[in-house]
Design a protein around this motif. Structure first.
Motif, mmCIF file in Angstrom:
data_model
loop_
_atom_site.group_PDB
_atom_site.id
_atom_site.type_symbol
_atom_site.label_atom_id
_atom_site.label_comp_id
_atom_site.label_asym_id
_atom_site.label_seq_id
_atom_site.Cartn_x
_atom_site.Cartn_y
_atom_site.Cartn_z
ATOM 1 N N GLU A 1 5.760 -4.271 -9.540
ATOM 2 C CA GLU A 1 5.300 -4.404 -10.542
ATOM 3 C C GLU A 1 4.558 -2.599 -10.294
ATOM 4 O OE1 GLU A 1 2.079 -6.612 -12.688
ATOM 5 O OE2 GLU A 1 0.872 -5.498 -10.909
ATOM 6 N N LYS A 2 4.176 -2.147 -9.085
ATOM 7 C CA LYS A 2 3.820 -1.288 -8.547
ATOM 8 C C LYS A 2 4.638 -1.295 -7.427
ATOM 9 C CE LYS A 2 -0.923 -1.806 -9.493
ATOM 10 N NZ LYS A 2 -1.791 -2.855 -9.299
ATOM 11 N N LEU A 3 4.803 0.422 -7.110
ATOM 12 C CA LEU A 3 5.358 1.212 -6.077
ATOM 13 C C LEU A 3 4.370 2.657 -6.028
ATOM 14 C CD1 LEU A 3 7.727 0.959 -4.487
ATOM 15 C CD2 LEU A 3 9.251 1.725 -5.814
ATOM 16 N N ILE A 4 3.674 2.374 -4.842
ATOM 17 C CA ILE A 4 3.171 3.829 -4.949
ATOM 18 C C ILE A 4 3.077 4.689 -3.748
ATOM 19 C CG2 ILE A 4 0.487 4.710 -4.931
ATOM 20 C CD1 ILE A 4 -0.431 2.698 -6.228
ATOM 21 N N GLU A 5 2.840 5.505 -2.997
ATOM 22 C CA GLU A 5 3.174 6.769 -2.150
ATOM 23 C C GLU A 5 2.699 7.648 -1.908
ATOM 24 O OE1 GLU A 5 6.199 6.061 0.449
ATOM 25 O OE2 GLU A 5 6.569 8.235 0.871
ATOM 26 N N ALA A 6 1.948 8.536 -0.822
ATOM 27 C CA ALA A 6 1.661 9.934 -1.030
ATOM 28 C C ALA A 6 0.581 9.873 0.381
ATOM 29 C CB ALA A 6 -0.128 9.696 -2.284
ATOM 30 N N GLY A 7 0.835 11.147 0.303
ATOM 31 C CA GLY A 7 0.255 12.312 1.561
ATOM 32 C C GLY A 7 -1.033 12.830 1.352
ATOM 33 N N SER A 8 -2.629 12.179 2.414
ATOM 34 C CA SER A 8 -3.198 13.680 1.747
ATOM 35 C C SER A 8 -4.015 13.891 3.512
ATOM 36 C CB SER A 8 -4.452 13.163 1.274
ATOM 37 O OG SER A 8 -4.590 10.962 1.513
ATOM 38 N N VAL A 9 -4.725 15.023 2.931
ATOM 39 C CA VAL A 9 -5.732 15.376 4.096
ATOM 40 C C VAL A 9 -7.181 15.382 3.678
ATOM 41 C CG1 VAL A 9 -5.174 16.166 6.026
ATOM 42 C CG2 VAL A 9 -2.734 16.208 5.774
ATOM 43 N N LEU B 1 1.158 -4.942 -0.779
ATOM 44 C CA LEU B 1 1.724 -4.759 0.927
ATOM 45 C C LEU B 1 1.080 -3.638 0.996
ATOM 46 C CD1 LEU B 1 3.298 -6.186 3.551
ATOM 47 C CD2 LEU B 1 4.217 -3.615 3.075
ATOM 48 N N SER B 2 0.159 -3.367 1.929
ATOM 49 C CA SER B 2 0.033 -1.796 1.296
ATOM 50 C C SER B 2 0.082 -1.418 3.570
ATOM 51 C CB SER B 2 -2.027 -1.857 1.329
ATOM 52 O OG SER B 2 -1.262 -2.098 -0.088
ATOM 53 N N THR B 3 0.177 0.101 3.006
ATOM 54 C CA THR B 3 0.619 0.999 4.849
ATOM 55 C C THR B 3 -0.333 1.743 4.322
ATOM 56 O OG1 THR B 3 2.384 1.444 4.203
ATOM 57 C CG2 THR B 3 2.697 -0.733 5.278
ATOM 58 N N THR C 1 1.971 1.884 -1.282
ATOM 59 C CA THR C 1 1.466 -0.215 -2.076
ATOM 60 C C THR C 1 2.745 -0.331 -2.491
ATOM 61 O OG1 THR C 1 -0.917 0.838 -2.242
ATOM 62 C CG2 THR C 1 -0.540 -1.269 -3.039
ATOM 63 N N VAL C 2 2.732 -2.029 -2.309
ATOM 64 C CA VAL C 2 4.100 -1.900 -3.015
ATOM 65 C C VAL C 2 3.347 -4.372 -3.378
ATOM 66 C CG1 VAL C 2 6.342 -3.279 -3.126
ATOM 67 C CG2 VAL C 2 6.003 -1.399 -1.962
ATOM 68 N N THR C 3 3.497 -3.826 -4.667
ATOM 69 C CA THR C 3 3.054 -5.123 -5.505
ATOM 70 C C THR C 3 4.137 -5.533 -6.506
ATOM 71 O OG1 THR C 3 0.463 -4.120 -6.174
ATOM 72 C CG2 THR C 3 1.242 -6.274 -7.458
ATOM 73 N N VAL C 4 4.837 -6.849 -6.620
ATOM 74 C CA VAL C 4 5.403 -7.650 -6.969
ATOM 75 C C VAL C 4 5.299 -9.128 -7.035
ATOM 76 C CG1 VAL C 4 7.392 -9.736 -6.480
ATOM 77 C CG2 VAL C 4 7.517 -7.058 -5.120
ATOM 78 N N ASP D 1 12.626 -0.838 1.109
ATOM 79 C CA ASP D 1 13.084 -2.480 0.419
ATOM 80 C C ASP D 1 12.367 -3.031 1.611
ATOM 81 O OD1 ASP D 1 14.697 -1.414 -1.405
ATOM 82 O OD2 ASP D 1 16.401 -1.031 -0.051
ATOM 83 N N GLU D 2 12.112 -3.193 2.682
ATOM 84 C CA GLU D 2 10.870 -4.440 3.598
ATOM 85 C C GLU D 2 9.709 -4.833 2.861
ATOM 86 O OE1 GLU D 2 12.018 -3.449 7.989
ATOM 87 O OE2 GLU D 2 12.285 -1.651 7.155
ATOM 88 N N LYS D 3 8.795 -2.917 2.540
ATOM 89 C CA LYS D 3 7.767 -3.468 2.100
ATOM 90 C C LYS D 3 8.201 -4.742 1.119
ATOM 91 C CE LYS D 3 6.486 0.596 3.705
ATOM 92 N NZ LYS D 3 6.168 2.129 3.290
ATOM 93 N N ILE D 4 9.127 -4.677 -0.319
ATOM 94 C CA ILE D 4 9.077 -5.101 -1.130
ATOM 95 C C ILE D 4 9.585 -6.408 -0.880
ATOM 96 C CG2 ILE D 4 10.443 -5.668 -3.182
ATOM 97 C CD1 ILE D 4 11.002 -2.416 -3.377
ATOM 98 N N ARG D 5 10.368 -6.556 0.475
ATOM 99 C CA ARG D 5 10.609 -8.179 0.973
ATOM 100 C C ARG D 5 10.020 -8.725 1.317
ATOM 101 N NH1 ARG D 5 12.922 -9.584 5.512
ATOM 102 N NH2 ARG D 5 12.987 -8.072 6.681
ATOM 103 N N PHE D 6 8.453 -8.581 1.170
ATOM 104 C CA PHE D 6 7.679 -8.978 2.600
ATOM 105 C C PHE D 6 6.683 -9.540 1.056
ATOM 106 C CE2 PHE D 6 6.456 -7.282 7.652
ATOM 107 C CZ PHE D 6 7.600 -7.023 7.156
#
Lengths: 481, 458
Positions: free
Chosen positions: B50-58, B161-163, B41-44, B133-138
């Motif tokens: 403002e927020k940069l979140i990244e994580a994996g889970s199973v 932007l969330s993926t 998740t990227v919030t601008v 960087d691309e996500k931030i740009r979007f």
């Protein structure tokens, strides 16, 4: 009673070898690219539930969830990462990911970690429901079933469930603070179907709190909750269509606090005010409600569903006066917002789980009692609505517009409560409604623990409370003109 | 394509292993679902990250059915010894439940063919390849467009932007094994305008898709959010009245959700749906056809098999106004003497239950302007609030905002009103269906008009 802070420290040390040396080294990695502040949030949560339908146990479920959330703060911005593994390598990678919010490079100063004990607890953590045998829980469900069916032959179905949660948390911060908590939570739900010909009505009731099995003696019984659901379902069979238009509304004591939660509580969360996206932005010290209105958020109420010993940033919970005699006094602060406003955190930083970032959130939110009696208030209304219980509500934070679904409501005619109504919606604007509070009664009570608050997709348990209140006009969304 | 679980863990292998361990611990029947993924998740906001979140889970969810007794457990601790203990404890837990003759896995003849997944376009490698960087740009382009769209936009709640790059795997003790990778991307913006009375007017817009190429232009999302905020400036309450109500496509979609929630076998056997006893009968206006279709390529609820491994299929809910039938999973189908419609939804922590997939209200022939043309006074709905819908009765009552319609045109903005009626009556009263069908998440609908509803205002 055991100090829950100590119990949590021991739990994570004994089970996962998480100690101050480990947390300090992870925090140094988190701050290795700069950043003002970092924090680790370790969580281990066990949930179990037994569901009941057709007069038997339908299924039993249990979930164990554990992980570490790492947050790096730079100004108002955050980097966040989490891992479900307590292996060092996985935790190190999460710390590096969270660190990316800062672009610089530096060697973080060593962190002098000191575990702190709160020395106080607002709930008994020694006797969680998790530890009770399943047969004891099934017996409670059976009791609910019998009571609902005996209440009225129109009750043809009773679904129920009993759920418990036991959560251990440990927070380690780059300022050296390490603090933990153990948070028990139980929840009993019943849903009754009443049927007469083609007319079907479902009503729900529930309760609970940060307690063990003693809840069912000290606070209420399965029978009471079940009969309450049955009563509401049967009542709805004969309820009349609600009127449409703007009317005086008497909000009953207890559950009506959900209106306060939605209509003003969210708007007083400091993140919205820091960003200027709340209708309460910049209004500290100004009148925002009728002088009869004092609103408090208090995380320290014994055994209440919304209570916490410490918040999810490790700050002690507190009693915070938000609106005093109509004047806005304070916002609910987490660390980031408190730094922004230059005030102390109010113990309001909460999150759903280790996968989620902290936000300012409510705990137990209520209005203080006044001097009227509920009888006098009802007697003063010529034609209006008496709103007793609710299934939920929603607010638009930026302007305070809200709606509530009222599940039990009555018409007030000539000062008397008369016809039960169905499908009552209340719609209005938070500040507007608070300015129209013209009478407040002396019968304050906290609702039984059944409310869950959602914000940005994160759910946390909360409490609400209210005395009987008269609002001179709210738009009632009914069908009858 | 390979599994997308983090740390190189194959999701299907975990599911298969859980089933083996549960069988070894004595389970008669069992199935295991694994959901794995990496989310970001990227919030601008106001141009800054403002927020940069990244994580994996199973996560693993295991269902054991032991002599008709059901237990469901979930865990994220997948170490070999932990998994063995977990399987054993799940089997033991089943003893608490009562035997239920309808509990059980699907007939293997109904199993889906996992090989069909590739044609369903659930995975886009371009989403996996997006850099931070691309996500931030979007997100930045989206928010900047909202701020630049109109001088009356004074603030924003940011653009996010969330993926998600994930994998779904399911295995059961009757030999079903299936898995498929799936991606998603969403971009959402909220713009805020200040009204003269100090009230703030938020405007919200988003795009959510399974492939990058389908995502709306970031700047377009920002501009629409800004326009929706500015359009609400000066909003007020109309007089309480009974008038025609027009739902824009995004709002019409919410009615499909209400209907679908009532059209499940679960609601039927619980006696909690107003649709009970109405199969094969006229329900809606003849203009209305509603389809539940999990096989439309590339949509949010598209899936090759359901939460029990049953092959998915297209189900008609309403054809030319007639209610054609309910959605079932195996349990509700057996209980009611029906067959499953491949509609089992499944989370890690809960039993399968029937639920709709992609919902489509088929478009009509009218342009939106034609739908408004003959309305003298009415409400055009662009936002709904609250959960005022009663599935047992169909009674409908929700907060709304939008525009007042006068003589065929949107005349002025409206807020703080409530609209109420009964869903069965509302569906019967649909007297115009637009041609402007649009997708929102897992549902698509055009503009629709309901002949008359109560609008509560002043």
């Amino acid at each position: 009673m055991t100090d829950p802070a100590l119990a949590a420290l021991q739990f994570f040390r004994d089970r996962f070898a998480i100690d101050p040396a480990l947390t300090s080294s992870l925090l140094s990695i988190a701050l290795s690219r700069g950043g003002d502040f970092a924090e680790l949030y370790f969580e281990h949560r066990t949930n179990s539930a037994i569901t009941w339908e057709d007069q038997r146990v339908k299924s039993a479920t249990r979930t164990v969830s554990q992980g570490l959330g790492i947050r790096v703060v730079r100004g108002d911005a955050i980097g966040y990462a989490y891992t479900e593994s307590f292996e060092f390598e996985a935790m190190r990678r999460a710390a590096e990911t969270a660190a990316r919010i800062s672009a610089g490079e530096r060697t973080a100063p060593p962190i002098d970690a000191t575990p702190s004990l709160t020395g106080i607890t607002y709930y008994d953590t020694d006797h969680p429901l998790v530890a009770e045998p399943p047969t004891a829980k099934v017996a409670l469900l059976e009791r609910a079933d019998r009571a609902a069916r005996a209440f009225d032959p129109a009750v043809t179905r009773l679904d129920a469930s009993i759920g418990d949660e036991l959560k251990y948390i440990l927070i380690a911060r780059s300022d050296g603070k390490i603090v933990g908590d153990v948070q028990p939570l139980i929840r009993f739900n019943v849903s009754a179907l009443a049927q007469r010909g083609d007319n079907r009505q479902v009503a729900r009731q529930g309760g609970g709190g940060r307690m063990g099995i003693e809840y069912f003696e000290r606070v209420t019984t399965p029978e009471t909750l079940a009969r309450e659901a049955a009563r509401q379902a049967v009542l709805q069979l004969d309820a009349a269509d609600a009127p449409a238009g703007t009317l005086p509304v008497v909000l009953a004591a207890g559950d009506s606090g959900v209106l306060l939660h939605e209509a003003v509580g969210h708007g007083l969360e400091a993140d919205f005010n820091r960003k200027g996206t709340s209708n309460y932005t910049g209004r500290i010290g100004q009148p925002v409600a009728s002088p009869l209105v004092t609103v408090v958020d208090d995380g320290t109420i014994a055994s209440s569903r919304g209570s916490i010993n410490v918040d999810d940033e490790g700050n002690p919970s507190a009693r915070n006066v938000l609106i005093e005699n109509g004047i806005l006094r304070a916002y609910l602060q987490d660390e980031i917002s408190a730094r922004h406003f230059g005030v102390s955190p109010s113990g309001s930083g909460r999150r759903q789980s280790f996968k989620d970032y902290v936000m300012p959130r409510m705990t137990n939110t209520f209005m203080l009692p006044g001097e009227d009696t509920p009888e006098d208030i009802i007697r003063s209304v010529d034609r209006g609505i008496y709103a007793v219980s609710y299934s939920g509500g929603q607010v638009n934070i930026s302007n305070g517009d809200f709606v509530f679904s009222v599940t039990e409501a009555y018409l007030i005619e000539n000062g008397r409560i008369t016809t039960p109504l169905k499908n009552v919606m209340l719609i209005g604007n938070g500040p507007d409604v608070l300015s129209k509070v013209t009478r407040v009664a002396n019968d304050y009570r906290l609702s039984d623990g059944r409310w869950t608050c959602g914000k940005d997709g994160q759910s946390v348990p909360v409490g609400v409370g209210m005395p009987t209140v008269l609002v001179s006009g709210i738009t009632v969304g009914g069908t009858k003109l | 394509m390979t599994g997308r679980a983090p740390e190189g863990v194959a999701a299907l292998e975990i599911a298969r292993r859980a089933v083996q361990l549960a069988r070894r611990a004595g389970a008669d029947q069992c199935d295991a679902i694994v959901l794995a993924g990496i989310e970001s998740t990227v919030t601008v906001r106001l141009g800054e990250v403002e927020k940069l979140i990244e994580a994996g889970s199973v996560g693993l969810g295991l269902r054991v059915i032991q002599g008709g007794r059901t237990a469901i457990c979930a865990t994220s601790d997948l170490a070999p010894d932990a998994l063995e203990r977990f399987a054993r404890e799940t089997v033991e837990l089943a003893a608490i439940s009562a035997p239920d003759e309808h509990a059980g896995l699907p007939d293997p003849a109904l199993f889906g063919r996992p090989a069909d997944a590739a044609a369903l376009q659930l995975y886009d490698e371009r989403i996996e390849a997006l850099s931070t960087d691309e996500k931030i740009r979007f997100a930045r382009e989206c928010e900047a467009a909202a701020l630049a769209a109109d001088p009356r936009i004074t603030n924003t709640d940011g653009a996010t932007l969330s993926t998600r790059v994930g994998e779904v795997a399911l295995a059961n003790s009757l030999g079903f094994e299936g898995s498929y990778p799936a991606t998603s991307i969403s971009l959402v913006a909220e713009a805020i305008a200040d009204d003269t009375d100090g009230k703030k007017r938020p405007g919200y817009w988003y795009s959510a898709e399974r492939s990058l190429s389908r995502l709306a232009e970031p700047a377009e999302i920002g501009r629409i959010a800004a326009r929706r905020a500015v359009d609400q400036l000066g909003a007020r309450k109309p007089e309480t009245a009974r008038v025609p109500v027009v739902f824009e496509p995004m709002m019409a979609v919410s009615l499909l959700g209400h209907l679908a929630a009532c059209a499940t076998g679960d609601a039927l056997y619980r006696g909690a749906t107003f649709l009970a006893g109405r199969e094969g009968q006229p329900l809606a206006s003849p203009l209305v056809t509603i389809i539940d279709d999990p096989l439309i390529p590339g949509r949010f609820a598209t899936r090759p098999f359901d939460g029990e491994g049953v092959a998915t299929r297209r189900n008609v809910l309403v054809r030319d106004g007639t209610f054609t039938g309910f959605l079932f999973d195996c349990y509700t189908a057996r209980r009611l003497g029906r067959t499953t419609t491949g509609s089992a939804a499944r989370g890690l922590e809960s039993a399968p239950a029937p639920s709709s997939s992609n919902l489509v209200l088929e478009p009509g022939t009218l342009q939106p302007a034609d739908i408004l043309r003959d309305i003298r006074q009415g409400l055009y709905v662009t936002a709904l609030m609250g959960a005022g819908f009663n599935p047992a009765t169909g009674d409908y009552s929700r907060g709304a905002a939008g525009f007042w319609i006068e003589n065929g045109h949107l005349a002025w903005p409206v807020s703080e009103v409530n609209i109420s009626g009964n869903l069965a009556q509302m569906l019967a009263d649909i007297d115009a269906v637009g041609s402007d069908i649009a997708w929102f998440g897992a549902a698509a609908a055009p503009t629709i008009r309901i002949r008359e509803m109560t609008v509560s205002g002043r």
